[in-house]
Design an enzyme around this catalytic site. Sequence first.
Site, short mmCIF file in Angstrom:
data_model
loop_
_atom_site.label_atom_id
_atom_site.label_comp_id
_atom_site.label_asym_id
_atom_site.label_seq_id
_atom_site.Cartn_x
_atom_site.Cartn_y
_atom_site.Cartn_z
N ASP A 82 0.84 -1.19 0.00
CA ASP A 82 0.00 0.00 0.00
C ASP A 82 0.89 1.26 0.00
O ASP A 82 1.76 1.39 0.86
CB ASP A 82 -0.88 -0.05 1.26
CG ASP A 82 -1.96 1.00 1.27
OD1 ASP A 82 -2.40 1.42 0.18
OD2 ASP A 82 -2.38 1.40 2.39
N ASP A 104 2.65 4.95 -5.54
CA ASP A 104 1.93 6.20 -5.33
C ASP A 104 2.86 7.37 -5.61
O ASP A 104 3.55 7.86 -4.73
CB ASP A 104 1.39 6.27 -3.90
CG ASP A 104 0.67 7.58 -3.63
OD1 ASP A 104 0.58 8.41 -4.56
OD2 ASP A 104 0.21 7.79 -2.49
P1 13P Z 1 -8.87 4.87 5.58
O1 13P Z 1 -8.04 5.78 6.44
O2 13P Z 1 -10.14 5.53 5.17
O3 13P Z 1 -9.10 3.54 6.22
O4 13P Z 1 -8.05 4.62 4.22
C1 13P Z 1 -7.12 3.56 4.13
C2 13P Z 1 -6.36 3.61 2.87
O5 13P Z 1 -6.67 4.29 1.91
C3 13P Z 1 -5.17 2.74 2.79
O6 13P Z 1 -4.47 2.93 1.60
O1 G3H Z 2 -3.18 4.91 3.55
C1 G3H Z 2 -2.62 4.78 4.63
C2 G3H Z 2 -2.88 3.57 5.44
O2 G3H Z 2 -3.93 3.78 6.33
C3 G3H Z 2 -1.61 3.12 6.12
O3 G3H Z 2 -1.27 3.97 7.17
O4 G3H Z 2 1.16 4.48 6.81
O5 G3H Z 2 0.11 4.63 9.09
O6 G3H Z 2 0.53 2.40 8.02
P1 G3H Z 2 0.22 3.87 7.80
ZN ZN Z 3 -4.56 4.92 0.84
#
Ligand code: 13P
Ligand code: G3H
Ligand code: ZN
Length: 310
Positions: A82, A104
Amino acid sequence: MELQNSKKILHDALVGGYGVGAFNFVNMEMVKCILDTAEAKKSPVIIQCSTGAIKYAGADTLVAMARAYTKNMTVPVCLNLDHGKTYEDCKNAIDAGFTNVMIDASSLPYEQNIELTKRVVEYAHARNVTVEAEIGVLAGVEDEISASDEDAKYTNPQEAYNFVQATGVDSLAIAIGTSHGPVKFKGEPHLRFDILDEVHKLLPDFPIVLHGASSIPQDMVKLAVEYGAKLDNAKGVPDDLLKKACSMAVCKVNTDSDLRISFTAGLRKYLSQNPDSIDLRKYNGAGMELISQVVGDKMDNVFCSSNKAN
Ligand code: 13P
Ligand code: G3H
Ligand code: ZN
């Protein structure tokens, strides 16, 4: 079943008119209850780790946990990086065993976003790994945005089309009004479905990703606050808007904050009611129970992905 890339999972969701939850995890407790729930609901699922989660737990450990828990599962599971920010973030995740990566580069100028995304796509596709990218800005509710900037923060549909053609990316996160974290809207929640519709018209067979898609369930917020949490102005994307987005082109629904809040609520309640407890399995278990409840409800009633695993 082995971890899968996102190709078929997202394609099936697009054709079937449902969404697949992409749930963040940072430890065994989170990944186990997400996957147990997906299996119980017969729902495809995406589990994902941020670079922060990788720093916290280690890429090899996170991949090993994901593989161990999916080994005997029957529903499709994809493991996504992510918000990878650099080529190296994505390469390292791919080398460790992630089956989808997000690059990203949305904060870079458009041309640079294309160049970096293309490099990641080339490395990933040669290894059967799929790639998500992002264009547009997911502005936080507290970010100062002038009226003239208002439109600039949303994804431009024509740019989205050109970006997909230029990069060969497998899915695309677009900005239609959501933002990360527990406070998403000051006033009435509103998403730009007109932009989503326009993107879908230009890219009819292409899966769209919605970040910042937590609904911030108010019963969980209330419970967490009752037991001492401070969650001022917590407001998420209403379930009916998420449901509508999933019936359109949104196939991957990124959800992290909801899991954090529900786990915290369960943990706080348990420890408050059992001050003599020093058994991690008990209080972590209480958090896991509430994550399972929230994830299951989304699969059944919001994303409508239950019983869609084939
Ligand atoms: P939320 O903060 O709405 O859960 O979004 C999570 C997210 O986009 C992780 O990439
Ligand atoms: O988009 C962000 C996610 O909620 C991950 O958050 O970078 O604190 O692990 P983090
Ligand atoms: Zn996100």
